[in-house]
Design a protein around this motif. Structure first.
Motif, PDB file in Angstrom:
ATOM      1  N   TYR A 193       0.805  -1.225   0.000  1.00 17.40           N
ATOM      2  CA  TYR A 193       0.000   0.000   0.000  1.00 17.40           C
ATOM      3  C   TYR A 193       0.834   1.270   0.000  1.00 17.40           C
ATOM      4  CZ  TYR A 193      -3.665  -3.303   1.034  1.00 17.40           C
ATOM      5  OH  TYR A 193      -4.528  -4.374   0.960  1.00 17.40           O
TER       6      TYR A 193
ATOM      7  N   CYS B 278       5.696   2.471   3.163  1.00 13.17           N
ATOM      8  CA  CYS B 278       5.644   2.065   4.574  1.00 13.17           C
ATOM      9  C   CYS B 278       5.551   0.549   4.697  1.00 13.17           C
ATOM     10  CB  CYS B 278       4.398   2.676   5.213  1.00 13.17           C
ATOM     11  SG  CYS B 278       2.908   2.161   4.323  1.00 13.17           S
TER      12      CYS B 278
ATOM     13  N   GLY C  66      -1.276  10.180   2.123  1.00 12.41           N
ATOM     14  CA  GLY C  66      -2.464  10.025   2.958  1.00 12.41           C
ATOM     15  C   GLY C  66      -2.158  10.056   4.444  1.00 12.41           C
ATOM     16  N   CYS C  67      -0.872   9.961   4.802  1.00 15.25           N
ATOM     17  CA  CYS C  67      -0.485  10.027   6.221  1.00 15.25           C
ATOM     18  C   CYS C  67       0.350  11.261   6.520  1.00 15.25           C
ATOM     19  CB  CYS C  67       0.295   8.775   6.604  1.00 15.25           C
ATOM     20  SG  CYS C  67       1.735   8.518   5.558  1.00 15.25           S
TER      21      CYS C  67
ATOM     22  N   CYS D 250      -1.945   2.697   9.118  1.00 10.23           N
ATOM     23  CA  CYS D 250      -2.178   3.723   8.090  1.00 10.23           C
ATOM     24  C   CYS D 250      -3.468   4.501   8.372  1.00 10.23           C
ATOM     25  CB  CYS D 250      -2.273   3.045   6.724  1.00 10.23           C
ATOM     26  SG  CYS D 250      -2.808   4.197   5.443  1.00 10.23           S
TER      27      CYS D 250
HETATM   28  S1  SF4 Z   1      -0.864   6.773   3.492  1.00 10.24           S
HETATM   29 FE1  SF4 Z   1       1.121   6.570   4.529  1.00 10.24          FE
HETATM   30  S2  SF4 Z   1       0.855   4.865   5.993  1.00 10.24           S
HETATM   31 FE2  SF4 Z   1      -0.819   4.768   4.483  1.00 10.24          FE
HETATM   32  S3  SF4 Z   1      -0.110   3.365   2.871  1.00 10.24           S
HETATM   33 FE3  SF4 Z   1       0.421   5.467   2.222  1.00 10.24          FE
HETATM   34  S4  SF4 Z   1       2.535   5.782   2.973  1.00 10.24           S
HETATM   35 FE4  SF4 Z   1       1.667   4.029   4.071  1.00 10.24          FE
END
Ligand code: SF4
Length: 313
Positions: free
Chosen positions: A53, A56, A152-153, A274
């Protein structure tokens, strides 16, 4: 894939003989073709079939079988000497940005985008300047190493002082929504492929989150999910959260799968993995999955007025 010859050079520089390849869902169909290309260059190839995903979510266990792991589609997030990243770039016509101009409130514009499009920022800035706007971007570093990049994080690159609007260039609604929650700014989202643009309004989203907190309040037990993925593990945060409630327990998971949440039988969960799991995937889950901040609201140690989007900075 646009940068395979560069990848071959990087692999040769490292003296790699065996190479593991890892792809996100949208690029998995390219695996066999890339394996063909690299095999012809003399590398021995294995491919990860597991979900990926983000950066990470590295399949580091494959380094038991290969000299180097190549993660496609993402920018670096965890420094590792045996991991190479090959981001996936998507071009668009920079003039498409003009379709979002009627929605902007001022002329000083903060620009943000995702890793697929960061290479387009100079051309976008040029178009905006020619239209009389003053565009700005920042490079946040950390999880988002590229100019103007958000994840997204992490919406850190959107924290640009002195701008009237933030213009998000990319697809989907989650990133611009997160940016509005993180910054409180007026956010316009432009899909550069369709040319559609919208003003972001987080009101409905917040009402849904509030309803989930109230539903979670009724749960007899709450599972605090701690990820075992290398770039999503927030054990200290999990420990803080169980200290807030005597009905909360730590639940370690790699993949947060609806059936497994159902099997465990908790009335609600909190995801320290996440942030997109709690926000984007709620519709898939059988019970409320809150963010850490929402759980703090449930436990009375944070006011609803201090609601903030979950980020890993
Ligand atoms: S939003 Fe951040 S924690 Fe979520 S999959 Fe993407 S990199 Fe990883």
């Amino acid at each position: 894939m646009n940068n395979i010859s560069d990848l071959v050079s990087r692999l040769r520089e490292r003296g790699a003989g065996s190479v593991a390849l890892q792809f996100p869902a949208g690029l998995k169909r390219k695996a066999a073709g890339i394996a063909d290309t690299l095999s012809r260059q003399g590398f021995s190839i294995i491919i990860s079939g597991d979900p990926c995903y983000g950066a990470c979510d590295l399949s580091l266990e494959l380094l038991d079988y290969a000299d180097v792991l190549v993660n496609f589609g993402h920018t670096p997030l965890l420094a590792h000497p045996k991991v190479l990243h090959v981001p996936f770039r998507v071009d668009f016509d920079p003039v498409v940005v003009c379709s979002a101009l009627p929605l902007l409130k001022g002329t000083a514009i903060g620009i943000i985008t995702t890793a697929q499009h960061t290479h387009m920022l100079p051309a976008v800035m040029e178009v905006l300047r020619a239209e009389g706007y003053e565009p700005f971007f920042r490079t946040a570093g950390g999880r988002t190493p590229e100019p103007g990049q958000v994840l997204g994080c992490s919406f850190e690159a959107a924290r640009i002082l002195g701008v009237s609007d933030i213009l998000f260039i990319g697809t989907g609604v989650f990133h611009p929504l997160g940016v509005q929650l993180a910054t409180g700014a007026h956010v316009v989202a432009l899909d550069p492929l369709s040319g559609q643009s919208v003003e972001v309004d987080a009101g409905k989203f917040l009402r849904r989150r509030n309803a989930l907190i109230e539903k979670a309040r009724l749960a007899d037990h709450i599972g605090i999910i701690v990820s075992t993925k290398p770039g999503q593990a927030r054990l200290e945060l999990g420990k803080h959260l169980i200290s807030l409630s005597d009905k909360a327990y730590l639940v370690f998971m790699k993949e947060v799968i609806p059936d497994e949440l159902l099997n465990l039988g908790f009335g609600a969960y909190v995801s320290t993995a996440c942030p997109r799991l709690a926000y984007d995937d709620q519709i898939r889950f059988p019970v409320p999955v809150l963010t850490p901040g929402e759980f703090e609201i449930l436990c009375g140690v944070r006011h609803w007025e201090d609601y903030t989007v979950d980020e890993m900075l």
